[in-house]
Structures are given as structure tokens and as C-alpha cells.
Design a protein around this motif. Sequence first.
Motif, short mmCIF file in Angstrom:
data_model
loop_
_atom_site.label_atom_id
_atom_site.label_comp_id
_atom_site.label_asym_id
_atom_site.label_seq_id
_atom_site.Cartn_x
_atom_site.Cartn_y
_atom_site.Cartn_z
N LEU A 2 0.83 -1.21 0.00
CA LEU A 2 0.00 0.00 0.00
C LEU A 2 0.86 1.26 0.00
O LEU A 2 0.56 2.21 -0.72
CB LEU A 2 -0.93 0.01 1.22
CG LEU A 2 -2.10 -0.98 1.21
CD1 LEU A 2 -2.86 -0.91 2.52
CD2 LEU A 2 -3.03 -0.70 0.03
N ILE A 3 1.89 1.26 0.81
CA ILE A 3 2.71 2.46 0.94
C ILE A 3 3.90 2.42 -0.02
O ILE A 3 4.19 3.41 -0.70
CB ILE A 3 3.21 2.61 2.39
CG1 ILE A 3 2.02 2.77 3.35
CG2 ILE A 3 4.17 3.78 2.52
CD1 ILE A 3 2.39 2.76 4.81
N GLY A 4 4.57 1.26 -0.11
CA GLY A 4 5.78 1.17 -0.92
C GLY A 4 5.51 1.23 -2.41
O GLY A 4 6.05 2.09 -3.12
N VAL A 5 4.67 0.31 -2.93
CA VAL A 5 4.42 0.27 -4.37
C VAL A 5 3.71 1.54 -4.82
O VAL A 5 4.11 2.18 -5.81
CB VAL A 5 3.59 -0.98 -4.75
CG1 VAL A 5 3.21 -0.94 -6.22
CG2 VAL A 5 4.39 -2.24 -4.44
N ASN A 6 2.67 1.93 -4.10
CA ASN A 6 1.96 3.16 -4.49
C ASN A 6 2.85 4.38 -4.32
O ASN A 6 2.78 5.32 -5.12
CB ASN A 6 0.68 3.32 -3.66
CG ASN A 6 -0.39 2.33 -4.06
OD1 ASN A 6 -0.54 2.01 -5.23
ND2 ASN A 6 -1.14 1.83 -3.09
N LEU A 177 -3.96 -7.24 -3.28
CA LEU A 177 -3.98 -7.46 -1.84
C LEU A 177 -5.31 -8.04 -1.37
O LEU A 177 -5.36 -8.90 -0.49
CB LEU A 177 -3.72 -6.14 -1.11
CG LEU A 177 -2.32 -5.55 -1.24
CD1 LEU A 177 -2.28 -4.14 -0.67
CD2 LEU A 177 -1.32 -6.44 -0.53
N GLN A 178 -6.38 -7.57 -1.98
CA GLN A 178 -7.73 -7.95 -1.55
C GLN A 178 -8.02 -9.43 -1.81
O GLN A 178 -8.80 -10.06 -1.09
CB GLN A 178 -8.76 -7.08 -2.27
CG GLN A 178 -10.15 -7.10 -1.66
CD GLN A 178 -11.05 -6.10 -2.35
OE1 GLN A 178 -11.33 -6.21 -3.53
NE2 GLN A 178 -11.50 -5.10 -1.61
N LEU A 193 -9.96 -1.19 6.41
CA LEU A 193 -9.37 -1.40 5.09
C LEU A 193 -9.94 -2.65 4.44
O LEU A 193 -10.06 -3.70 5.08
CB LEU A 193 -7.85 -1.53 5.20
CG LEU A 193 -7.12 -0.31 5.77
CD1 LEU A 193 -5.62 -0.57 5.82
CD2 LEU A 193 -7.41 0.94 4.95
N ALA A 194 -10.25 -2.56 3.15
CA ALA A 194 -10.89 -3.66 2.43
C ALA A 194 -9.83 -4.60 1.87
O ALA A 194 -9.60 -4.65 0.66
CB ALA A 194 -11.78 -3.11 1.31
N LEU A 195 -9.19 -5.36 2.76
CA LEU A 195 -8.15 -6.29 2.35
C LEU A 195 -8.65 -7.73 2.46
O LEU A 195 -9.82 -7.97 2.72
CB LEU A 195 -6.89 -6.04 3.17
CG LEU A 195 -6.30 -4.63 2.97
CD1 LEU A 195 -5.13 -4.38 3.91
CD2 LEU A 195 -5.87 -4.42 1.52
N ASN A 196 -7.76 -8.70 2.24
CA ASN A 196 -8.25 -10.07 2.04
C ASN A 196 -8.90 -10.68 3.27
O ASN A 196 -9.80 -11.54 3.14
CB ASN A 196 -7.12 -10.98 1.53
CG ASN A 196 -6.00 -11.20 2.54
OD1 ASN A 196 -5.98 -10.60 3.61
ND2 ASN A 196 -5.05 -12.05 2.19
N ASN A 213 -19.31 -6.74 2.65
CA ASN A 213 -17.94 -6.23 2.42
C ASN A 213 -17.69 -5.90 0.95
O ASN A 213 -16.84 -6.49 0.29
CB ASN A 213 -16.92 -7.25 2.93
CG ASN A 213 -17.07 -7.52 4.42
OD1 ASN A 213 -17.85 -6.86 5.11
ND2 ASN A 213 -16.34 -8.49 4.93
N PHE A 214 -18.44 -4.91 0.46
CA PHE A 214 -18.38 -4.53 -0.95
C PHE A 214 -17.25 -3.56 -1.27
O PHE A 214 -16.94 -3.33 -2.43
CB PHE A 214 -19.71 -3.87 -1.37
CG PHE A 214 -20.87 -4.81 -1.36
CD1 PHE A 214 -21.11 -5.66 -2.42
CD2 PHE A 214 -21.75 -4.85 -0.27
CE1 PHE A 214 -22.20 -6.52 -2.43
CE2 PHE A 214 -22.83 -5.70 -0.26
CZ PHE A 214 -23.06 -6.55 -1.34
N GLY A 215 -16.64 -2.95 -0.26
CA GLY A 215 -15.68 -1.88 -0.49
C GLY A 215 -14.48 -2.28 -1.31
O GLY A 215 -14.00 -3.42 -1.22
N LEU A 216 -13.98 -1.35 -2.12
CA LEU A 216 -12.75 -1.58 -2.87
C LEU A 216 -11.54 -1.19 -2.03
O LEU A 216 -10.66 -2.01 -1.77
CB LEU A 216 -12.76 -0.77 -4.17
CG LEU A 216 -11.42 -0.79 -4.97
CD1 LEU A 216 -11.03 -2.21 -5.33
CD2 LEU A 216 -11.52 0.09 -6.20
#
Length: 283
Positions: A2-6, A177-178, A193-196, A213-216
Motif C-alpha cells: 500500500l505504501i511502498g508500491v503506491n 492485496l484484496q 481497510l478492504a483487504l483479504n 464487504n463490498f468496499g474496494l
Amino acid sequence: MLIGVNGVGVALIASGAAKAWLLALLAAAIMLSFAVERLIPYHGPWNVGHDDTGRDAAHVVVNEIVVLVSLSVVPLLAALIPWTGPWPLAVQVLAAILIADVGVTLMHYASHKVGALWRFHAVHHSVKRFYGLNGLMKHPLHQSIESTAGFAPLLLAGISAEVAAAAALAAAVQLLLQHSNADYRIGPLKYVLALNEGHRFHHLKWAGIGDVNFGLFTLIWDHLLGTFSYDPRRRFTSDVLGMAAKPNYPTAYLAQLAEPFRASGACHAEAPQGDPVMQQQTT
């Protein structure tokens, strides 16, 4: 991720690097995702192909091409509605992500309630395992509809091509990630956070149980809609994923593209009786 790649993506864009570097960064993120899935798998059998890897790769390539084509029109729209935010690029990207999250979440919710939308969204729910490529395993028409719902307000506001590219990268990373098979934990952030850890519940195959849990990017709108669900007792295997009402959904790529044009019916079947985990979710 989330922080590094983005963060690297925002830095590349801020430096004026070619957009091709973002594709290379996304490819690196996919390889990193696969590596971590094998180092700390949630469910070992999900790391073995179910005759679906080639199909899912086709979905990823086609849907990323759709994204690239969409991004190509952003400069034209920005020329019609010129706007430059007064904030740093990273802040603009974060704002774009939060705004897009609203539209995508609501369209996702509608896709489970409106039959015409569900027929296209069902392609995504036919998956029988959780791993990185599942996130972009979508019918391209539904991918376009969801993207439009999320990014249309930003385009109308005159979002810059740079911010749009960074937000598109963030969406791709989020989908990795999700749907990851990595057994990572995020503690109390799983409620935000909408993660896995939370998104697995969305892929349960029974009526009502998987309509959560519809959130992106976040679960904020699920809390407001009353669709947030989490139960620490639940363990996931392929037996509980998919669509109980359509256990024989096509698995080949071209067949999945054609299926929405002839399919109809409910998205799920009722959950079996007597399973307290299925019948009651801790919210």
C-alpha cells in the motif's frame, strides 16, 4: 504494497517518468504478491492452479488494456475542464482514491442487487480459490462499469492524467492485496481497510452470507450500508467459494465473456441449515 508500491508510483509520476514504468511496477507487484503467497499461504491448495491460471491471465491483460485506453482519454477531458489541485500530488491521489471508493463500492453493491448487472459481475464470483489474479478476473464490461462509477466524478472535476494514473495503479495493487492467498494480518484495521481478511467473506457462495464487504479501498461504506461482516471462526476453502446456485458456471475465458448474455437467475443459493458460522456473522 500500500505504501511502498503506491509510493514509488507517485514518485515516478512526479518525476515525469513514462507511464510504461507504472506497468513495470505493477508487474513487479504481481510477482511480489505471488512470492508472498508461497511464503505465507492462507490455504496451501490455492497456490496450485485449478486450470484457471491462463484464463485469469487473459482477464488481467484485457482489463488492464481497458484501463490504459480509459486513461488515454483523461488528458482530453482535462483540457476541457482544466483543474490543478493546490495540494501535493500524493494528497491529490489519496483524495482521488477515497472519492473513487464511494462510486465503486456503491456500484459493486448494486451489482449484487440488479439482475442485469449481476450477470456480468457473476464472472468474478465464479472463482474457487483466492489468489492475486482473482482481483482482475472480471468481465471487461463490468470492469468498465465499475471504473466509470468510481472515476466519473473525478473526470468531471478535471482530474489530471497523473493523478488518474496513480489512482489506477492503486486500484490494481488493492485488488492484488484484496484477493491474495497470503496469510497476513492487519489487526483492528481489518474493520476499515478492504483487504483479504475481510474480503473473503464477500466470496462465500450462499444467499445473504456473501452479500457483504463490498468496499474496494475501505469498508467505511459497508459500515454505513449495514453490509460489513467479519467472523473470526470462519476458515475458507474452495468448498465455500463460488456460486451455489451456479456450480457449473463456465470456466473458459471466451465462455465466461459470453455467459452474461444468456445467463439469468439468482446469484446464490440458500445456505445449508445448521452451520452457526454461516447463519450468524459477527458484525
